[in-house]
Write a protein that holds these residues in place. Structure first.
Motif, PDB file in Angstrom:
ATOM      1  N   ALA A  66      36.444  41.768  21.103  1.00  0.00           N
ATOM      2  CA  ALA A  66      37.881  41.641  21.392  1.00  0.00           C
ATOM      3  C   ALA A  66      38.375  40.229  21.101  1.00  0.00           C
ATOM      4  O   ALA A  66      39.468  40.033  20.543  1.00  0.00           O
ATOM      5  N   ASN A 120      41.957  46.966  20.802  1.00  0.00           N
ATOM      6  CA  ASN A 120      40.527  46.654  20.887  1.00  0.00           C
ATOM      7  C   ASN A 120      39.803  47.701  21.732  1.00  0.00           C
ATOM      8  O   ASN A 120      39.748  47.610  22.958  1.00  0.00           O
ATOM      9  N   ASN A 145      43.918  45.766  25.029  1.00  0.00           N
ATOM     10  CA  ASN A 145      42.475  45.752  25.250  1.00  0.00           C
ATOM     11  C   ASN A 145      42.070  46.878  26.196  1.00  0.00           C
ATOM     12  O   ASN A 145      42.896  47.410  26.933  1.00  0.00           O
ATOM     13  N   THR A 178      42.432  38.908  28.453  1.00  0.00           N
ATOM     14  CA  THR A 178      43.771  39.491  28.337  1.00  0.00           C
ATOM     15  C   THR A 178      44.808  38.592  28.987  1.00  0.00           C
ATOM     16  O   THR A 178      45.863  38.297  28.404  1.00  0.00           O
ATOM     17  N   ALA A 215      46.058  45.142  28.973  1.00  0.00           N
ATOM     18  CA  ALA A 215      44.815  45.916  28.995  1.00  0.00           C
ATOM     19  C   ALA A 215      44.998  47.156  29.858  1.00  0.00           C
ATOM     20  O   ALA A 215      45.704  47.119  30.874  1.00  0.00           O
ATOM     21  N   VAL A 260      36.880  40.764  29.717  1.00  0.00           N
ATOM     22  CA  VAL A 260      38.009  41.300  28.947  1.00  0.00           C
ATOM     23  C   VAL A 260      39.310  41.133  29.731  1.00  0.00           C
ATOM     24  O   VAL A 260      40.353  40.797  29.166  1.00  0.00           O
TER      25      VAL A 260
END
Length: 226
Positions: A108, A79, A129, A156, A171, A152
């Motif tokens: 995402a 992502n 991510n 994650t 991530a 985000v």
């Protein structure tokens, strides 16, 4: 990476292009999805879907399912789709917060939710991510961006817990990435201290590969030489 099917969101951007090319060079088949129209022709190892708004759950699912139908499966979701805005809270526009949440978090989220059945079916399902070091402690003008990237990070972690034993979810947290847009925006910066797109792609593809099979829920700083 050889033989794996990798879906890259934000594939038309500076980082997305580098990640896609690096994955292809390592023997993967790559599907690129982006809001922008694609300028890249499809090949047996490459599929490009442009004009897709991943902040819309229905469009995200349609794109993900199209990739799985084309290649018969896919193994990795990366992502990268995202956006940045430098804006103070007092003088900024609340719509900026909504826009960055949609582009950084919802893209995402929607891609991951649509991808989960396909990734669980893979023997090596991976989600990677793109977070941000700047979201660990927000500075002046970084409120809307840091808040969305912090989302985000939490996404994650939550996905990693939910999918543990089935799909790894991690991530990368880069500092400033050395892109033409960032150089234009910060012409007096020391570019040598920034993370190159190629360096970041190497970390992303490590997390996407077999060597990182025991890594999940990680928020990995990629801070360059700051």
């Amino acid at each position: 990476m050889h033989g794996k099917v990798i879906l890259v969101t934000g594939a038309s951007g500076a980082l997305g292009k580098v990640v896609a090319e690096a994955a292809l060079a390592r023997g993967a088949r790559v599907a690129g999805v982006d809001h922008a129209k694609s300028q890249i022709a499809d090949t047996p190892d490459r599929m490009e879907l442009g004009g897709v708004d991943l902040s819309d759950a229905a469009q995200a699912r349609q794109a993900i399912d199209a990739v799985a139908a084309r290649f018969g499966r896919f193994d990795v979701l990366i992502n990268i789709a995202g956006a940045f805005s430098f804006e103070t809270i007092a003088e900024g526009d609340p719509k900026t917060w909504e826009r960055l949440y949609a582009i950084n978090v919802l893209t995402a989220l929607n891609a991951a939710r649509a991808a989960i059945p396909h990734l669980v079916a893979s023997s090596a399902g991976r989600i990677v991510n793109i977070g941000a070091i700047g979201a660990l402690q927000a500075g002046n003008g970084m409120g809307p961006y840091a808040a969305s990237k912090a989302g985000v990070h939490r996404l994650t972690e939550a996905l990693a817990a939910e999918l543990k034993g089935k799909v790894t979810v991690n991530a990368v947290l880069p500092s400033t990435i050395d892109t033409p847009a960032n150089r234009a925006a910060m012409p007096k910066a020391d570019f040598a201290k920034w993370v190159t797109a190629e360096e970041l792609a190497n970390v992303i593809l490590f997390l996407a590969g077999d060597e990182a099979s025991a890594v999940t829920g990680a928020l990995l700083p990629v801070s360059g030489r700051v």
